[in-house]
Design a protein around this motif. Structure first.
Motif, PDB file in Angstrom:
ATOM      1  N   ARG A 157      12.576   8.371  -4.226  1.00 16.09           N
ATOM      2  CA  ARG A 157      11.609   8.753  -5.255  1.00 16.09           C
ATOM      3  C   ARG A 157      12.186   8.473  -6.646  1.00 16.09           C
ATOM      4  O   ARG A 157      13.396   8.436  -6.837  1.00 16.09           O
ATOM      5  N   ALA A 158      11.305   8.284  -7.603  1.00 18.66           N
ATOM      6  CA  ALA A 158      11.720   8.093  -8.998  1.00 18.66           C
ATOM      7  C   ALA A 158      10.828   8.946  -9.887  1.00 18.66           C
ATOM      8  O   ALA A 158       9.684   9.264  -9.530  1.00 18.66           O
ATOM      9  N   ASP A 159      11.319   9.313 -11.042  1.00 16.63           N
ATOM     10  CA  ASP A 159      10.517  10.102 -11.982  1.00 16.63           C
ATOM     11  C   ASP A 159       9.298   9.308 -12.422  1.00 16.63           C
ATOM     12  O   ASP A 159       9.357   8.097 -12.639  1.00 16.63           O
TER      13      ASP A 159
ATOM     14  N   ARG B 188       0.663   8.990  -8.769  1.00 16.68           N
ATOM     15  CA  ARG B 188      -0.140   8.645  -7.595  1.00 16.68           C
ATOM     16  C   ARG B 188       0.523   7.567  -6.731  1.00 16.68           C
ATOM     17  O   ARG B 188       0.206   7.416  -5.553  1.00 16.68           O
ATOM     18  N   TYR B 189       1.478   6.822  -7.309  1.00 15.61           N
ATOM     19  CA  TYR B 189       2.142   5.778  -6.528  1.00 15.61           C
ATOM     20  C   TYR B 189       3.072   6.348  -5.465  1.00 15.61           C
ATOM     21  O   TYR B 189       3.437   5.658  -4.520  1.00 15.61           O
ATOM     22  N   GLU B 190       3.453   7.618  -5.606  1.00 15.18           N
ATOM     23  CA  GLU B 190       4.395   8.191  -4.658  1.00 15.18           C
ATOM     24  C   GLU B 190       3.856   8.168  -3.233  1.00 15.18           C
ATOM     25  O   GLU B 190       4.616   8.077  -2.267  1.00 15.18           O
ATOM     26  N   SER B 191       2.553   8.233  -3.072  1.00 12.05           N
ATOM     27  CA  SER B 191       1.976   8.234  -1.722  1.00 12.05           C
ATOM     28  C   SER B 191       2.281   6.946  -0.971  1.00 12.05           C
ATOM     29  O   SER B 191       2.279   6.923   0.266  1.00 12.05           O
ATOM     30  N   ASP B 192       2.570   5.844  -1.704  1.00 14.97           N
ATOM     31  CA  ASP B 192       2.884   4.580  -1.046  1.00 14.97           C
ATOM     32  C   ASP B 192       4.196   4.644  -0.275  1.00 14.97           C
ATOM     33  O   ASP B 192       4.442   3.808   0.608  1.00 14.97           O
TER      34      ASP B 192
ATOM     35  N   ALA C  26       5.770   1.747  -6.988  1.00 18.55           N
ATOM     36  CA  ALA C  26       6.053   2.835  -6.046  1.00 18.55           C
ATOM     37  C   ALA C  26       7.482   2.792  -5.525  1.00 18.55           C
ATOM     38  O   ALA C  26       8.041   3.830  -5.147  1.00 18.55           O
ATOM     39  N   PHE C  27       8.094   1.597  -5.514  1.00 17.69           N
ATOM     40  CA  PHE C  27       9.401   1.448  -4.889  1.00 17.69           C
ATOM     41  C   PHE C  27      10.523   1.271  -5.911  1.00 17.69           C
ATOM     42  O   PHE C  27      11.589   0.759  -5.595  1.00 17.69           O
ATOM     43  N   ARG C  28      10.256   1.722  -7.131  1.00 15.83           N
ATOM     44  CA  ARG C  28      11.282   1.640  -8.170  1.00 15.83           C
ATOM     45  C   ARG C  28      12.517   2.459  -7.784  1.00 15.83           C
ATOM     46  O   ARG C  28      13.654   2.022  -7.934  1.00 15.83           O
ATOM     47  N   GLY C  29      12.293   3.670  -7.265  1.00 15.96           N
ATOM     48  CA  GLY C  29      13.412   4.513  -6.841  1.00 15.96           C
ATOM     49  C   GLY C  29      14.145   3.935  -5.643  1.00 15.96           C
ATOM     50  O   GLY C  29      15.372   4.029  -5.542  1.00 15.96           O
ATOM     51  N   LEU C  30      13.409   3.327  -4.724  1.00 18.54           N
ATOM     52  CA  LEU C  30      14.011   2.691  -3.549  1.00 18.54           C
ATOM     53  C   LEU C  30      14.921   1.543  -3.989  1.00 18.54           C
ATOM     54  O   LEU C  30      16.050   1.407  -3.496  1.00 18.54           O
TER      55      LEU C  30
END
Length: 433
Positions: A303-305, A309-313, A354-358
């Motif tokens: 996850r990223a700050d 709504r993108y977190e659901s991806d 959505a995958f910035r934290g990944l």
């Protein structure tokens, strides 16, 4: 419950195919004898067949028909090798038999050419960056395919070891090395019984036809959900299910305690999977004195700050499996954090917000990475360009990340990126090169 009849039918059918492959007389033996003989080489499938057919002699006429048909089937007459025949049979069968099930489970199998390339690539990384001179043949390289399907990656890894040992030490030495690999270091998890059975057929067939060695009597292939909580205490099922219980417990022990250097595979392509992997989905709860990251995988690290709504991806099976893999290789054994994760995933991993934290996690945890874009044409590309076949229009990439003993988490990993253009044949040729 709604899947029980289907699972029952596929288990019985593929158990009979396994028995036929082993030369067991399906018509001349009772169900009990078929199960007993099958269990000598395929312990779990033999036990499952015994449980499902116990008392069925007078009740399930369909099984009678089924075993008579399979008993006279000549799979040697097909125009592909017997080891691969089962894979083609199952993939075509599933696409027609239940396309909804195929979509729900994300069961799109990996072309041999792609798996071969990934195995060769990871072998190069092990030898060139992780000081494993023998690559997959090195005796402390433990490998897991957590969604092995029909066993494509496992067969390619066995082949890689057989070739290296044969070329270096001579063909007479292959059997000992390959047996040690399969019984001690090569692990496969699969949640669906039919592809699990096909993997058994395929691997046993490959030992006979490709490697010319005897099949080991034991192996580390498990009918299990890789993403399930391995610490969850499950109830005992009783004496008739002893083999099934032992298989489950051994798989959980591997998930909890066995150090792994490589996780490789093609996880299910299922989006909107929220609720299907609670052990990984739940936010991390830290308690006084608890270890930092080693206790379990959590999506928190992906996850990223400001995702909103993108977190659901993030709630898709590829990302659950990727989180499990990175935890297992880079975190679960803090004293042994070096290793490689190699997956086929949706191409959105390289650019979606959505995958910035990944992405940040991978570049911090690793010091080397490679992305091979298999479908730069976009989603629903022209059919001749689809490397996974005409039915798979997803935009997919090969993602390989490695952590060496020299990794410094304060510096971001260097990442190589390449796009493969052209027809399916041209892309396969590019991978081969």
């Amino acid at each position: 419950n709604e899947r029980f009849a289907d699972a029952f039918a596929q288990t019985v059918t593929f158990a009979l195919l396994l028995a036929r492959s082993d030369g067991i007389d399906l018509v001349g033996e009772s169900y009990y004898e078929i199960a007993r003989k099958l269990g000598k080489r395929h312990l779990l499938m033999g036990q499952a067949f015994a449980v499902l057919t116990n008392g069925a002699d007078d009740e399930l006429d369909t099984i009678e028909t089924l075993r008579r048909v399979i008993n006279v089937a000549d799979l040697q007459a097909l125009d592909v090798s017997p080891a691969d025949a089962y894979v083609y049979l199952y993939e075509h069968f599933l696409a027609i038999y239940d396309p909804v099930l195929r979509k729900d489970t994300g069961s799109y199998y990996t072309p041999v050419e792609v798996a071969h390339h990934m195995v060769r690539f990871v072998d190069d990384v092990l030898r060139g960056h992780l000081d494993k001179e023998w690559g997959f043949a090195d005796d402390d390289v433990v490998v897991v395919d957590p969604a092995m399907g029909t066993g494509t990656f496992l067969v390619e890894i066995i082949s890689s070891v057989a070739d290296r040992v044969g070329d270096t030490l001579g063909p007479g030495t292959r059997e000992d090395f390959v047996n040690e690999l399969v019984t001690d270091r090569l692990i496969g998890f699969e949640i669906q019984v039919a592809p699990y059975a096909v993997a058994e057929l395929r691997i046993h067939g490959s030992f006979k036809t490709r490697f010319n060695v005897e099949t080991p009597t034991e192996a580390l292939r498990f009918l299990t959900d890789a993403l399930a909580d391995p610490t969850h205490v499950q109830r005992k099922l009783g004496a008739p299910y002893r083999v099934i219980e032992e298989n489950r417990d051994r798989a959980n022990e591997i998930k909890r305690r066995v150090p792994v250097m490589v996780v490789i595979g093609n996880p299910p392509h299922v989006e909107n999977a929220k609720g299907r992997a609670p052990w990984i989905e739940h936010p991390r709860t830290r308690t006084p004195g608890a270890g930092a990251l080693a206790e379990r995988p959590s999506l928190d690290e992906f996850r990223a700050d400001g995702l909103g709504r993108y977190e659901s991806d993030l709630h898709g099976m590829p990302w659950y499996f990727l989180r499990w893999a990175t935890w297992k290789v880079f975190e679960a054994q803090p004293r042994m954090p070096a290793g490689v994760v190699a997956f086929i995933v949706p191409s959105s991993v390289t650019r979606s917000h959505a995958f910035r934290g990944l992405r940040e996690y991978l570049r911090r945890k690793c010091d080397l990475g490679w992305v091979i874009e298999l479908a730069p044409e976009g989603n629903r590309p022209p059919i001749p360009t689809r490397i996974f076949g005409p039915d798979v229009g997803r935009q997919l990439s090969i993602l390989i990340f490695a952590r060496t003993a020299r990794c410094d988490e304060s510096e971001q990993a260097d990442v190589g990126y390449i796009e493969l253009h052209g027809t399916r044949e041209e892309k396969e040729s590019a991978l081969a090169g």
